[in-house]
Motif scaffolding. Structure first.
Motif, PDB file in Angstrom:
ATOM      1  N   GLN A  53      45.043 -32.838  69.027  1.00  0.00           N
ATOM      2  CA  GLN A  53      46.221 -32.493  69.846  1.00  0.00           C
ATOM      3  C   GLN A  53      47.153 -33.701  69.985  1.00  0.00           C
ATOM      4  O   GLN A  53      48.361 -33.599  69.783  1.00  0.00           O
ATOM      5  N   GLN A  54      46.576 -34.838  70.334  1.00  0.00           N
ATOM      6  CA  GLN A  54      47.380 -36.039  70.564  1.00  0.00           C
ATOM      7  C   GLN A  54      48.010 -36.543  69.266  1.00  0.00           C
ATOM      8  O   GLN A  54      49.162 -36.970  69.266  1.00  0.00           O
ATOM      9  N   LEU A  59      52.737 -37.530  65.787  1.00  0.00           N
ATOM     10  CA  LEU A  59      53.315 -37.515  64.445  1.00  0.00           C
ATOM     11  C   LEU A  59      54.364 -36.436  64.243  1.00  0.00           C
ATOM     12  O   LEU A  59      55.334 -36.648  63.533  1.00  0.00           O
ATOM     13  N   ALA A  60      54.148 -35.284  64.847  1.00  0.00           N
ATOM     14  CA  ALA A  60      55.078 -34.168  64.638  1.00  0.00           C
ATOM     15  C   ALA A  60      55.949 -33.912  65.854  1.00  0.00           C
ATOM     16  O   ALA A  60      56.806 -33.036  65.822  1.00  0.00           O
ATOM     17  N   GLU A  61      55.700 -34.679  66.935  1.00  0.00           N
ATOM     18  CA  GLU A  61      56.434 -34.509  68.189  1.00  0.00           C
ATOM     19  C   GLU A  61      56.351 -33.072  68.690  1.00  0.00           C
ATOM     20  O   GLU A  61      57.278 -32.533  69.252  1.00  0.00           O
ATOM     21  N   LYS A  89      36.753 -41.719  75.395  1.00  0.00           N
ATOM     22  CA  LYS A  89      37.856 -42.656  75.164  1.00  0.00           C
ATOM     23  C   LYS A  89      38.552 -42.223  73.881  1.00  0.00           C
ATOM     24  O   LYS A  89      38.001 -42.371  72.793  1.00  0.00           O
ATOM     25  N   SER A  90      39.729 -41.692  74.035  1.00  0.00           N
ATOM     26  CA  SER A  90      40.470 -41.174  72.892  1.00  0.00           C
ATOM     27  C   SER A  90      40.829 -42.289  71.921  1.00  0.00           C
ATOM     28  O   SER A  90      41.448 -43.281  72.283  1.00  0.00           O
ATOM     29  N   ARG A  91      40.448 -42.094  70.672  1.00  0.00           N
ATOM     30  CA  ARG A  91      40.825 -43.046  69.621  1.00  0.00           C
ATOM     31  C   ARG A  91      42.326 -43.004  69.370  1.00  0.00           C
ATOM     32  O   ARG A  91      42.951 -44.022  69.123  1.00  0.00           O
ATOM     33  N   ALA A  96      47.706 -45.340  69.902  1.00  0.00           N
ATOM     34  CA  ALA A  96      49.117 -45.161  70.292  1.00  0.00           C
ATOM     35  C   ALA A  96      49.565 -46.176  71.336  1.00  0.00           C
ATOM     36  O   ALA A  96      50.749 -46.481  71.428  1.00  0.00           O
ATOM     37  N   SER A  97      48.613 -46.676  72.118  1.00  0.00           N
ATOM     38  CA  SER A  97      48.994 -47.629  73.167  1.00  0.00           C
ATOM     39  C   SER A  97      49.106 -49.060  72.663  1.00  0.00           C
ATOM     40  O   SER A  97      49.589 -49.933  73.392  1.00  0.00           O
TER      41      SER A  97
END
Length: 101
Positions: A53-54, A59-61, A89-91, A96-97
């Motif tokens: 999802q993230q 990438l596709a907004e 913990k999302s990879r 992205a951060s």
């Protein structure tokens, strides 16, 4: 813009459809593992659905739209609390951060 990202923007619908299909498979796996009382595997499948999802959002907004990130995180948190699993913990969120060079 990198060639790959340019291609994504040109064919966004197909790109999002690919993410939707993979997120769907992750959610199917989650349901199957949950029904088999394999809660750690169910948790991992749901975490994969969240990362898909993230990644699609970045990438596709656009989100795949099967479930919101908030809904997925809520279910993930409930599973962690119920079965004493380590926190997710999302990879993708970690990637992205990071500051871009």
């Amino acid at each position: 813009m990198a060639t790959g990202l340019k291609k994504i923007s040109q064919d966004k619908a197909a790109f999002v459809a690919l993410f939707e299909r993979n997120q769907y498979y992750s959610l199917v796996a989650y349901n199957a593992f949950r029904d088999l009382n394999m809660f750690q595997n169910a948790h991992e499948s749901l975490c994969n659905a969240y990362d898909i999802q993230q990644l699609c959002s970045l990438l596709a907004e656009r989100s795949p739209g099967l479930q919101t990130s908030e809904e997925l995180l809520s279910i993930i948190n409930r599973i962690e609390e119920s079965f004493d699993l380590p926190p997710f913990k999302s990879r993708v969120d970690a990637w992205a951060s990071k500051p871009m060079i």
